[in-house]
Design a protein around this motif. Structure first.
Motif: not given
Length: 468
Positions: A104-109, A385-387
Motif C-alpha cells: 500500500x502506498x499509504x497506511x491511511x486509505x 491520511x498520515x500516521x
C-alpha cells in the motif's frame, strides 16, 4: 510507526532534480522522401504524446478491472466461489507462489483496507494461503491469535496491529479470521515486526507477581527511552532492562502449561514467546541506542542514524518472516500485509524516496523472490491520511506517471500484471523509470517491473473510519 512523519522531514534533503519523466526508447517509423531525385531513409521517432497514447491503449487492452473491493459475506462459514470470479486472473499468476505480498502506498486509505481484505479472503479460501503476516509486532499478533476465540473481533484487531489500521474497513478481516477458526482451514494471524507496539503480554502466566511487575516496568521504560535523547543515560539503564527480559525468557519453557492455558488458540505459543523476548533483548541492546542517536541527529537535519534504524528494523523483520516460514509454518503459504516500501524488490534504487536503503523486500533471498508475488497498491485521487490520522489531499497524477497510465482505463479498480511481460511497444513504460506518488503526495521515480510483480490502482480513495 515512523513511515510518514519522518519521511516528509527528510524529503527536502534529497535531490530529485535529475530525474526526468523520460519517454520510452521506442521503435522508429521509417518514411521515404525524395532529395535530389535520390531516396533516403528518414527515421522519425514517436512524440511523447504518441508514446503515452500507445501505453494507455495497451493498458486498456491488457488490464483487468475488479468488480468490487468490498469484503465478501460468509454463507454458512463459506463464501460462494462465484463471488470471486473477477479475481480468477490471479490464479495462473500465483500457481507456484508461496508468498503474496500485499502493499500500500499509504497506511491511511479506506479502500486499501477493503481491497486487501477481499483479496485475502480469496487467497485463503480459494488458493490455500493459510497464514496472514502483518507489519506489526510479532508478540502482539501472537497475543491476539492466542485469544481470538475469547474476545470480539474488534479487540483482536486492536491487540494485533498498529493503530494506523484500526478502522471499520479493516474490521471485516478480523471478523472473517475469527469465523475461520471454527473450520478445517483456519486463517492464522502472525506478526513479523520487531518494534514495540504496546504490551504484548500481561505476564500473568509467569505466576510470579514481582517478575511480572518488573517486566511491565521495563516495557514502559524501553518505550520512554526510545523517544529520549539521553544516550549516556540509556547505556547505564540498559543492563538492568536486558536482565529482566532475560529472566522472563528463562521462564517460558518452564511455564508451557500456563502459556497454553492463557493462549489456547496459538499452538506455537512457546516458540513465539521465546522469539519475541529474544527480539526485545536485541531491541534493548541495539535498536534503542540507534533510535536515541536518530532523535539527536534529526534536530540537526541529519538522517544518517534514522536510515540505520530503517535498515536494522527491516533486516529484523526479514529474519522474523523467514523464521515464521521455516520454523513455525514450514508447509504453509503466506500473505504479507505491509507498506509498499517494505516489500518492493529494489527499494534502494527508488529515486526520491526518503529511505534510499535496502529494506525487507530487497533483502529477501532470491529463492523466496522466485516464489513470491509482490502487489503494489496506488491511488489516483481523493484523500488519504498520515500516521497521525490527519487527512491529506492526493495530488493529481503527473502526465506519463504510472497513475496516469493506469487510470486511463476509467475504471475504479485497475489491476495489471507486470511479471509475465516482455518489453514491447505498448508496455515499455513498465521497463523504464516512471513517476508515482508515495502517500499520494511524495513523487518517486522507479522502474515498475523491477519493483513489483503487479499493480492495483484505485481511482479515488478516502480516509478510513477509525476505531478508537
Amino acid at each position: 510507526m515512523v513511515l510518514l512523519s519522518l519521511s516528509i522531514a527528510f524529503t527536502s534533503l534529497l535531490s530529485f532534480s535529475n530525474v526526468a519523466n523520460a519517454s520510452a526508447a521506442v521503435p522508429a517509423i521509417t518514411e521515404q522522401t525524395t532529395v535530389e531525385n535520390k531516396y533516403l531513409d528518414v527515421k522519425q521517432a514517436r512524440t511523447s504524446n504518441e508514446t503515452l497514447q500507445d501505453w494507455k491503449s495497451w493498458v486498456n487492452d491488457h488490464a483487468y478491472s475488479l468488480m468490487s473491493i468490498q469484503p465478501e459475506k460468509l454463507e454458512k462459514q463459506q463464501i460462494p466461489s462465484s463471488h470471486f470470479d473477477d479475481l480468477d486472473m490471479l490464479k495462473p499468476l500465483l500457481h507456484d507462489k508461496r508468498i503474496v505480498f500485499l502493499g500500500e502506498s499509504s497506511h491511511g486509505v479506506a479502500e486499501f483496507n477493503l481491497a486487501k481484505t477481499r483479496i485475502i479472503q480469496f487467497l485463503h479460501q480459494e488458493r490455500g494461503y493459510n497464514v496472514l503476516a502483518f507489519e506489526s509486532g510479532m508478540g502482539n499478533v501472537m497475543n491476539a491469535q492466542g485469544q481470538i476465540d475469547k474476545q470480539a473481533a474488534q479487540q483482536t484487531m486492536k491487540d494485533a496491529i498498529f493503530g494506523v489500521w484500526w478502522t471499520k474497513e479493516t474490521l471485516p478481516l478480523f471478523e472473517y479470521a475469527k469465523t475461520t477458526q471454527q473450520t478445517d482451514q483456519p486463517l492464522a494471524l502472525a506478526g513479523f515486526d520487531i518494534q514495540q507496539q504496546g504490551p504484548f503480554t500481561n505476564g500473568d502466566w509467569l505466576k510470579n507477581s514481582e517478575l511480572a511487575k518488573q517486566f511491565s516496568d521495563v516495557e514502559e521504560q524501553l518505550a520512554e527511552w526510545s523517544s529520549s535523547k539521553d544516550l549516556q543515560g540509556y547505556r547505564k539503564a540498559k543492563p538492568s532492562i536486558t536482565d529482566v527480559y532475560t529472566q522472563v525468557k528463562s521462564q517460558v519453557k518452564l511455564k508451557e502449561a500456563e502459556l497454553k492455558l492463557a493462549y489456547p488458540n496459538e499452538p506455537h505459543i512457546v516458540k513465539l514467546m521465546e522469539r519475541t523476548l529474544a527480539d526485545r533483548i536485541r531491541l534493548a541492546g541495539e535498536y534503542v541506542e540507534l533510535t536515541i542517536q536518530s532523535n539527536i541527529e534529526i534536530e540537526q537535519n541529519n538522517p544518517a542514524s534514522f536510515l540505520k534504524t530503517m535498515e536494522w528494523r527491516d533486516q529484523a523483520m526479514l529474519e522474523n518472516l523467514l523464521w515464521l516460514s521455516t520454523e513455525i509454518y514450514p508447509t504453509e503459504k503466506f500473505i504479507v500485509w505491509a507498506h509498499n516500501d517494505h516489500i518492493r524488490k529494489a527499494q534502494s534504487e527508488v529515486m526520491g524516496s526518503p529511505y534510499p536503503v535496502k529494506l525487507m523486500g530487497e533483502r529477501l533471498p532470491d529463492i523466496y523472490k522466485k516464489y513470491s508475488y509482490v502487489l503494489g497498491l496506488y491511488m489516483a485521487g481523493g484523500e488519504t491520511a498520515n500516521n497521525m490520522r490527519e487527512p491529506m489531499k492526493v495530488l493529481p497524477p503527473a502526465k506519463g506517471s504510472v497513475e496516469d497510465i493506469l487510470s486511463s482505463t476509467n475504471k475504479p479498480y485497475t489491476f495489471i500484471d507486470l511479471r509475465n511481460r516482455q518489453n514491447e511497444r505498448g508496455n515499455s513504460w513498465m521497463f523504464e523509470p516512471r513517476f508515482l506518488y508515495s502517500w499520494g503526495i511524495m513523487q518517486e521515480s522507479l522502474v515498475p517491473r523491477d519493483q513489483y510483480d503487479g499493480l492495483l490502482l484505485i481511482y479515488k480513495v478516502s480516509t478510513p473510519n477509525y476505531v478508537k
